[in-house]
Design a protein around this motif. Structure first.
Motif, mmCIF file in Angstrom:
data_model
loop_
_atom_site.group_PDB
_atom_site.id
_atom_site.type_symbol
_atom_site.label_atom_id
_atom_site.label_comp_id
_atom_site.label_asym_id
_atom_site.label_seq_id
_atom_site.Cartn_x
_atom_site.Cartn_y
_atom_site.Cartn_z
ATOM 1 N N ARG A 1 59.293 -59.190 -3.330
ATOM 2 C CA ARG A 1 59.318 -59.562 -4.744
ATOM 3 C C ARG A 1 60.710 -59.383 -5.358
ATOM 4 O O ARG A 1 60.859 -59.499 -6.568
ATOM 5 N N SER A 2 61.695 -59.064 -4.541
ATOM 6 C CA SER A 2 63.078 -58.838 -4.987
ATOM 7 C C SER A 2 63.190 -57.738 -6.037
ATOM 8 O O SER A 2 64.061 -57.767 -6.893
ATOM 9 N N LEU A 3 62.295 -56.764 -5.971
ATOM 10 C CA LEU A 3 62.384 -55.598 -6.847
ATOM 11 C C LEU A 3 63.465 -54.654 -6.328
ATOM 12 O O LEU A 3 64.170 -54.020 -7.103
ATOM 13 N N ALA A 4 63.558 -54.554 -5.023
ATOM 14 C CA ALA A 4 64.588 -53.768 -4.340
ATOM 15 C C ALA A 4 64.811 -54.466 -3.002
ATOM 16 O O ALA A 4 64.070 -54.249 -2.053
ATOM 17 N N PRO A 5 65.816 -55.338 -2.939
ATOM 18 C CA PRO A 5 66.054 -56.092 -1.707
ATOM 19 C C PRO A 5 66.246 -55.176 -0.496
ATOM 20 O O PRO A 5 66.705 -54.035 -0.636
ATOM 21 N N SER A 6 65.904 -55.681 0.672
ATOM 22 C CA SER A 6 65.981 -54.895 1.909
ATOM 23 C C SER A 6 67.356 -54.266 2.109
ATOM 24 O O SER A 6 67.464 -53.115 2.528
ATOM 25 N N GLU A 7 68.414 -55.023 1.817
ATOM 26 C CA GLU A 7 69.766 -54.499 2.013
ATOM 27 C C GLU A 7 70.002 -53.262 1.148
ATOM 28 O O GLU A 7 70.597 -52.279 1.594
ATOM 29 N N MET A 8 69.527 -53.316 -0.083
ATOM 30 C CA MET A 8 69.682 -52.163 -0.982
ATOM 31 C C MET A 8 68.851 -50.985 -0.482
ATOM 32 O O MET A 8 69.301 -49.841 -0.494
ATOM 33 N N GLN A 9 67.651 -51.269 -0.012
ATOM 34 C CA GLN A 9 66.801 -50.206 0.515
ATOM 35 C C GLN A 9 67.475 -49.522 1.694
ATOM 36 O O GLN A 9 67.479 -48.286 1.783
ATOM 37 N N HIS A 10 68.056 -50.315 2.612
ATOM 38 C CA HIS A 10 68.734 -49.737 3.775
ATOM 39 C C HIS A 10 69.950 -48.925 3.345
ATOM 40 O O HIS A 10 70.191 -47.840 3.871
ATOM 41 N N ARG A 11 70.690 -49.434 2.389
ATOM 42 C CA ARG A 11 71.885 -48.732 1.907
ATOM 43 C C ARG A 11 71.504 -47.356 1.348
ATOM 44 O O ARG A 11 72.135 -46.346 1.674
ATOM 45 N N TYR A 12 70.479 -47.323 0.536
ATOM 46 C CA TYR A 12 70.052 -46.051 -0.048
ATOM 47 C C TYR A 12 69.408 -45.140 0.993
ATOM 48 O O TYR A 12 69.600 -43.926 0.968
ATOM 49 N N ARG A 13 68.637 -45.718 1.893
ATOM 50 C CA ARG A 13 68.013 -44.892 2.939
ATOM 51 C C ARG A 13 69.077 -44.169 3.746
ATOM 52 O O ARG A 13 68.976 -42.965 3.991
ATOM 53 N N HIS A 14 70.139 -44.881 4.135
ATOM 54 C CA HIS A 14 71.212 -44.261 4.921
ATOM 55 C C HIS A 14 72.005 -43.256 4.082
ATOM 56 O O HIS A 14 72.427 -42.219 4.598
ATOM 57 N N ALA A 15 72.194 -43.546 2.808
ATOM 58 C CA ALA A 15 72.871 -42.589 1.932
ATOM 59 C C ALA A 15 72.051 -41.297 1.830
ATOM 60 O O ALA A 15 72.605 -40.191 1.906
ATOM 61 N N TRP A 16 70.728 -41.437 1.697
ATOM 62 C CA TRP A 16 69.887 -40.236 1.632
ATOM 63 C C TRP A 16 69.894 -39.487 2.957
ATOM 64 O O TRP A 16 69.879 -38.249 2.980
ATOM 65 N N GLU A 17 69.916 -40.216 4.071
ATOM 66 C CA GLU A 17 70.007 -39.547 5.374
ATOM 67 C C GLU A 17 71.294 -38.734 5.463
ATOM 68 O O GLU A 17 71.288 -37.598 5.941
ATOM 69 N N HIS A 18 72.408 -39.315 5.007
ATOM 70 C CA HIS A 18 73.679 -38.597 5.029
ATOM 71 C C HIS A 18 73.619 -37.383 4.107
ATOM 72 O O HIS A 18 74.055 -36.287 4.476
#
Length: 138
Positions: free
Chosen positions: A94-111
């Motif tokens: 639904r383009s509420l949070a595009p996959s690229e943004m989700q991956h970017r934040y997921r990796h930032a949280w992992e770091h």
């Protein structure tokens, strides 16, 4: 639903276990704060008219089925991992949070998690976005 959530309401028969980690002393239903947050985000998206419960049920059920078929042990963690994955899928679709943004934040949280000492709050910082994720993604 009964006021006494520690009673089995049939969920165990459907899921194979009762996904609600119940602590009678504290009244906590969720095992981790993120589980409550992802639940609340799903309800908020429905309340805002951004997803229907039918769509939610279809996508969440597909994730539960895929986990089961892959042989993942059915635990509270698996249940909420599937919940999060379903919410991420709908959010991307639904383009509420595009996959690229989700991956970017997921990796930032992992770091951020990796650099934070045990027992300390995990705070996301600008520098967390500068480190590649597990697969070289940012």
């Amino acid at each position: 639903m009964s006021d006494k959530l520690s009673e089995n309401d049939g969920t165990e028969a459907v899921c194979g276990f009762d996904p609600r980690p119940w602590n009678a002393d504290t009244g906590v239903i969720f095992g981790e704060p993120w589980q409550a947050q992802v639940f609340a985000m799903t309800v908020a998206l429905n309340d805002a008219g951004l997803l229907s419960w039918k769509e939610w049920g279809d996508v969440f059920s597909a994730h539960r089925k895929a986990s089961s078929e892959s042989g993942r042990q059915d635990t509270g963690d698996t249940y909420y991992d599937d919940w999060l994955n379903a919410l991420e899928e709908i959010s991307a679709k639904r383009s509420l949070a595009p996959s690229e943004m989700q991956h970017r934040y997921r990796h930032a949280w992992e770091h951020a998690t990796a650099r934070t000492p045990h027992g300390q709050p995990i705070l996301l910082q600008d520098g967390d976005f500068e480190h590649p994720g597990k697969h070289g993604q940012v």
